[in-house]
Design an enzyme around this catalytic site. Structure first.
Site, PDB file in Angstrom:
ATOM      1  N   HIS A  37      -0.662 -30.844 -19.388  1.00 21.42           N
ATOM      2  CA  HIS A  37      -0.397 -29.705 -18.310  1.00 21.42           C
ATOM      3  C   HIS A  37       0.537 -30.091 -17.231  1.00 21.42           C
ATOM      4  O   HIS A  37       1.294 -29.345 -17.099  1.00 21.42           O
ATOM      5  CB  HIS A  37      -1.701 -29.166 -17.785  1.00 21.42           C
ATOM      6  CG  HIS A  37      -2.859 -28.563 -18.668  1.00 21.42           C
ATOM      7  ND1 HIS A  37      -4.116 -29.660 -19.129  1.00 21.42           N
ATOM      8  CD2 HIS A  37      -2.886 -27.718 -19.630  1.00 21.42           C
ATOM      9  CE1 HIS A  37      -4.802 -28.868 -19.942  1.00 21.42           C
ATOM     10  NE2 HIS A  37      -4.067 -27.694 -19.935  1.00 21.42           N
ATOM     11  N   LYS A 149       1.747 -28.808 -28.974  1.00 22.60           N
ATOM     12  CA  LYS A 149       0.565 -29.152 -29.422  1.00 22.60           C
ATOM     13  C   LYS A 149      -0.225 -27.808 -30.122  1.00 22.60           C
ATOM     14  O   LYS A 149      -0.700 -27.784 -31.021  1.00 22.60           O
ATOM     15  CB  LYS A 149      -0.460 -29.706 -28.494  1.00 22.60           C
ATOM     16  CG  LYS A 149      -1.629 -30.477 -29.220  1.00 22.60           C
ATOM     17  CD  LYS A 149      -3.003 -30.601 -28.657  1.00 22.60           C
ATOM     18  CE  LYS A 149      -3.762 -29.666 -29.064  1.00 22.60           C
ATOM     19  NZ  LYS A 149      -4.830 -29.259 -28.270  1.00 22.60           N
ATOM     20  N   ASP A 150       0.294 -26.653 -29.285  1.00 22.54           N
ATOM     21  CA  ASP A 150      -0.473 -25.560 -29.715  1.00 22.54           C
ATOM     22  C   ASP A 150       0.806 -24.670 -30.434  1.00 22.54           C
ATOM     23  O   ASP A 150       1.084 -23.747 -29.863  1.00 22.54           O
ATOM     24  CB  ASP A 150      -0.942 -24.545 -28.493  1.00 22.54           C
ATOM     25  CG  ASP A 150      -2.287 -25.480 -27.959  1.00 22.54           C
ATOM     26  OD1 ASP A 150      -3.217 -25.758 -28.729  1.00 22.54           O
ATOM     27  OD2 ASP A 150      -2.296 -25.689 -26.762  1.00 22.54           O
ATOM     28  N   GLN A 153       0.432 -21.029 -31.449  1.00 25.42           N
ATOM     29  CA  GLN A 153       0.305 -20.202 -30.297  1.00 25.42           C
ATOM     30  C   GLN A 153       1.824 -20.238 -29.675  1.00 25.42           C
ATOM     31  O   GLN A 153       2.083 -18.831 -29.408  1.00 25.42           O
ATOM     32  CB  GLN A 153      -0.663 -20.951 -28.941  1.00 25.42           C
ATOM     33  CG  GLN A 153      -0.400 -20.266 -27.981  1.00 25.42           C
ATOM     34  CD  GLN A 153      -1.501 -21.022 -26.891  1.00 25.42           C
ATOM     35  OE1 GLN A 153      -2.728 -20.455 -26.922  1.00 25.42           O
ATOM     36  NE2 GLN A 153      -1.144 -21.746 -25.962  1.00 25.42           N
ATOM     37  N   SER A 185      -5.746 -33.287 -24.931  1.00 23.00           N
ATOM     38  CA  SER A 185      -6.521 -32.075 -25.118  1.00 23.00           C
ATOM     39  C   SER A 185      -7.587 -32.024 -24.289  1.00 23.00           C
ATOM     40  O   SER A 185      -8.134 -32.939 -24.144  1.00 23.00           O
ATOM     41  CB  SER A 185      -6.868 -31.674 -26.414  1.00 23.00           C
ATOM     42  OG  SER A 185      -7.745 -30.694 -26.599  1.00 23.00           O
TER      43      SER A 185
HETATM   44  O1  PAF Z   1      -3.205 -22.857 -24.424  1.00 23.52           O
HETATM   45  C1  PAF Z   1      -4.065 -22.195 -23.523  1.00 23.52           C
HETATM   46  O2  PAF Z   1      -4.660 -22.937 -22.573  1.00 23.52           O
HETATM   47  C2  PAF Z   1      -4.703 -20.856 -23.555  1.00 23.52           C
HETATM   48  O3  PAF Z   1      -4.429 -20.447 -24.857  1.00 23.52           O
HETATM   49  C3  PAF Z   1      -3.934 -19.776 -22.655  1.00 23.52           C
HETATM   50  C4  PAF Z   1      -2.306 -19.811 -23.131  1.00 23.52           C
HETATM   51  C5  PAF Z   1      -3.905 -20.582 -21.270  1.00 23.52           C
HETATM   52  C6  PAF Z   1      -4.286 -18.607 -22.723  1.00 23.52           C
HETATM   53  O4  PAF Z   1      -5.638 -18.454 -22.452  1.00 23.52           O
END
Ligand code: PAF
Length: 301
Positions: A37, A149-150, A153, A185
């Site tokens: 993050h 990683k996602d 998404q 993660s």
């Molecule tokens: O990747 C995440 O942490 C979540 O899927 C997100 C993008 C914050 C949406 O809740």
């Protein structure tokens, strides 16, 4: 660092910054922040005038059997880390502010949300795209930052932004890894010591698969067999949900690795579900579309 809990106040603050011509970099999160993050936060800070981070554990993206109730949270630690990074605004809405009584509007990207993780987590991506749309409407970012990683998404959110004409640049940032290769993660905290050791099998398998492809093996069946064999060597792997090579845009399995593909894995170690992926770019000279093209293959993670 300003902490905002009310969407209307966040919206007005964002409007104020836009009126003054300031760009807003946005990092949406569900908290329990780690270096992954923070790498997004640093990138956002380096590319924008104002940086906003949201922490909101979105119930809509968890199915009833999943870990919503026990999702890790560390408000004190998170806010200390974000202050340390000199984040301008932490947006932390209450659940009722995001989903008021009677909430019934959803955003769904069809033909992508059902694949890969979507097969095992029905409704998950509908929950993600719904909350991300709401967060985008409130934070009004110039750029939004997500981790590779996602990967699924990222592909879905990019498509949503394009299809819904959202004036936002989606920036996908590299996966940050522990020293043994495990992708960072928040869910890694569920692993006990033995499981944590076992979890490194995922990135090891991805890296070895990339090497295999580099050596000229581009056939899906061969690659899949190799991956399943590697993952099955680890006794603490309790379920392999998928492990193969996919088109990086439509997320379909590819018969042969072409231009750009993604090698991806989802599995369970004990009861913890983990995902990871690495991108593989293959350069094939015209007329060399077989494994003879080994010399002209290169990869990039
Ligand atoms: O990747 C995440 O942490 C979540 O899927 C997100 C993008 C914050 C949406 O809740």
């Amino acid at each position: 660092m300003e902490i905002i809990r009310i969407p209307r106040i966040m919206q007005d603050t964002a409007k104020g910054h836009s009126l003054r011509g300031r760009s807003i970099g946005f990092v949406p999160t569900m908290g329990a922040l780690h270096e992954g993050h923070l790498s997004l936060v640093r990138r956002a800070k380096s590319e924008n005038d104002i940086t906003v981070v949201s922490i909101f554990v979105n119930p809509l993206q968890f199915s009833p059997s999943e870990d919503f109730e026990r999702y890790p949270s560390d408000y004190e630690g998170d806010s200390k880390k974000l202050k340390g990074e000199e984040v301008d605004i932490l947006f932390m809405p209450d659940i009722t502010m995001i989903y008021p009584e009677g909430f019934s509007t959803h955003v769904e990207v069809e033909n992508l949300s059902e694949k890969l993780c979507g097969l095992f987590r029905p409704g998950h991506f509908r929950g993600v795209t719904t909350v991300v749309t709401k967060l985008f409407n409130v934070v009004k970012p110039t750029r939004a930052y997500f981790g590779q990683k996602d990967f699924q998404q990222c592909v879905i959110i990019k498509k949503m932004v394009r299809h819904l004409n959202m004036d936002i640049e989606v920036v996908v940032c590299p996966t940050i890894r522990e020293s043994d290769g495990l992708a960072m993660s928040s869910r890694n905290s569920y692993l006990n010591k033995e499981e944590r050791r076992a979890a490194s099998v995922i990135s090891r398998c991805l890296a070895q698969t990339i090497e295999l492809i580099k050596s000229g093996i581009i056939d899906k069946e061969h690659i899949k067999r190799f991956m399943l064999a590697k993952l099955s060597e680890e006794p603490l792997v309790t379920e392999i949900q998928y492990a193969s090579v996919y088109d990086a845009e439509n997320l379909d399995e590819v018969e042969k690795v072409g231009k750009e593909a993604i090698v991806a894995i989802a599995l369970k170690i004990g009861s913890t579900r983990l995902i990871d992926n690495m991108l593989v770019k293959v350069l094939i000279k015209p007329g060399e579309e077989s494994r003879d093209a080994a010399e002209s293959l290169y990869t990039d993670t």
